[in-house]
Design a protein around this motif. Structure first.
Motif, PDB file in Angstrom:
ATOM      1  N   MET A   1      41.294  -6.086  14.214  1.00 23.13           N
ATOM      2  CA  MET A   1      42.664  -5.585  14.176  1.00 23.13           C
ATOM      3  C   MET A   1      43.321  -6.023  12.883  1.00 23.13           C
ATOM      4  O   MET A   1      43.051  -7.108  12.378  1.00 23.13           O
ATOM      5  CB  MET A   1      43.470  -6.130  15.357  1.00 23.13           C
ATOM      6  N   VAL A   2      44.190  -5.157  12.358  1.00 17.03           N
ATOM      7  CA  VAL A   2      44.962  -5.467  11.152  1.00 17.03           C
ATOM      8  C   VAL A   2      46.413  -5.083  11.411  1.00 17.03           C
ATOM      9  O   VAL A   2      46.694  -4.004  11.931  1.00 17.03           O
ATOM     10  CB  VAL A   2      44.426  -4.694   9.922  1.00 17.03           C
ATOM     11  N   MET A   3      47.334  -5.979  11.049  1.00 13.00           N
ATOM     12  CA  MET A   3      48.758  -5.666  11.104  1.00 13.00           C
ATOM     13  C   MET A   3      49.347  -5.913   9.719  1.00 13.00           C
ATOM     14  O   MET A   3      49.066  -6.935   9.097  1.00 13.00           O
ATOM     15  CB  MET A   3      49.484  -6.534  12.118  1.00 13.00           C
ATOM     16  N   VAL A   4      50.148  -4.956   9.257  1.00  8.10           N
ATOM     17  CA  VAL A   4      50.833  -5.062   7.981  1.00  8.10           C
ATOM     18  C   VAL A   4      52.315  -4.836   8.236  1.00  8.10           C
ATOM     19  O   VAL A   4      52.716  -3.792   8.764  1.00  8.10           O
ATOM     20  CB  VAL A   4      50.296  -4.043   6.954  1.00  8.10           C
ATOM     21  N   LYS A   5      53.120  -5.837   7.884  1.00  6.20           N
ATOM     22  CA  LYS A   5      54.574  -5.805   8.119  1.00  6.20           C
ATOM     23  C   LYS A   5      54.887  -5.480   9.578  1.00  6.20           C
ATOM     24  O   LYS A   5      55.805  -4.740   9.878  1.00  6.20           O
ATOM     25  CB  LYS A   5      55.258  -4.821   7.181  1.00  6.20           C
TER      26      LYS A   5
ATOM     27  N   GLN B   1      45.519   1.404  12.750  1.00  5.28           N
ATOM     28  CA  GLN B   1      44.646   1.880  13.820  1.00  5.28           C
ATOM     29  C   GLN B   1      43.165   1.797  13.490  1.00  5.28           C
ATOM     30  O   GLN B   1      42.366   1.411  14.325  1.00  5.28           O
ATOM     31  CB  GLN B   1      45.010   3.324  14.200  1.00  5.28           C
ATOM     32  N   ASN B   2      42.777   2.192  12.296  1.00  2.00           N
ATOM     33  CA  ASN B   2      41.366   2.194  11.908  1.00  2.00           C
ATOM     34  C   ASN B   2      41.192   1.410  10.614  1.00  2.00           C
ATOM     35  O   ASN B   2      41.016   1.995   9.546  1.00  2.00           O
ATOM     36  CB  ASN B   2      40.850   3.629  11.736  1.00  2.00           C
ATOM     37  N   PRO B   3      41.211   0.083  10.709  1.00  2.00           N
ATOM     38  CA  PRO B   3      41.109  -0.712   9.477  1.00  2.00           C
ATOM     39  C   PRO B   3      39.746  -0.530   8.824  1.00  2.00           C
ATOM     40  O   PRO B   3      38.728  -0.368   9.496  1.00  2.00           O
ATOM     41  CB  PRO B   3      41.289  -2.148   9.957  1.00  2.00           C
ATOM     42  N   SER B   4      39.748  -0.493   7.509  1.00  2.00           N
ATOM     43  CA  SER B   4      38.496  -0.396   6.766  1.00  2.00           C
ATOM     44  C   SER B   4      38.581  -1.317   5.558  1.00  2.00           C
ATOM     45  O   SER B   4      39.662  -1.741   5.159  1.00  2.00           O
ATOM     46  CB  SER B   4      38.229   1.043   6.330  1.00  2.00           C
ATOM     47  N   VAL B   5      37.430  -1.602   4.999  1.00  5.12           N
ATOM     48  CA  VAL B   5      37.352  -2.493   3.846  1.00  5.12           C
ATOM     49  C   VAL B   5      36.929  -1.686   2.636  1.00  5.12           C
ATOM     50  O   VAL B   5      35.945  -0.940   2.693  1.00  5.12           O
ATOM     51  CB  VAL B   5      36.336  -3.631   4.104  1.00  5.12           C
ATOM     52  N   ASN B   6      37.691  -1.796   1.563  1.00  2.86           N
ATOM     53  CA  ASN B   6      37.289  -1.185   0.298  1.00  2.86           C
ATOM     54  C   ASN B   6      36.453  -2.199  -0.460  1.00  2.86           C
ATOM     55  O   ASN B   6      36.944  -3.282  -0.785  1.00  2.86           O
ATOM     56  CB  ASN B   6      38.513  -0.768  -0.532  1.00  2.86           C
TER      57      ASN B   6
END
Length: 73
Positions: A46-50, A55-60
């Motif tokens: 899970m990722v939360m920003v502000k 919903q679908n976090p990904s890594v660049n």
């Protein structure tokens, strides 16, 4: 306490720095401990920003970072 102290120093502890109702939060949830397995950072649950859930976090991937990690491991 680290995030709270830094937010207080910056004068933004009224909006961030702790997990409280009404405050902004940037956080990640991992299934494994990144101190034990650094690769855990590339598999986020899970990722939360502000305070908003992604919903679908990904890594660049960054080739230079991967190269350094591969050289160390």
């Amino acid at each position: 306490m680290v995030t709270y102290t830094n937010a207080k120093i910056l004068g933004i502890d009224d909006i961030t720095g702790t997990l409280d109702i009404g405050k902004q939060a940037d956080l990640i949830v991992l299934d494994q401990n990144p101190l034990e397995q650094i690769e855990a950072l590339s598999n986020m649950s899970m990722v939360m920003v502000k305070g908003n859930m992604i919903q679908n976090p990904s890594v660049n991937r960054i080739k230079e970072v991967d190269d350094v990690l591969n050289a160390v491991w």
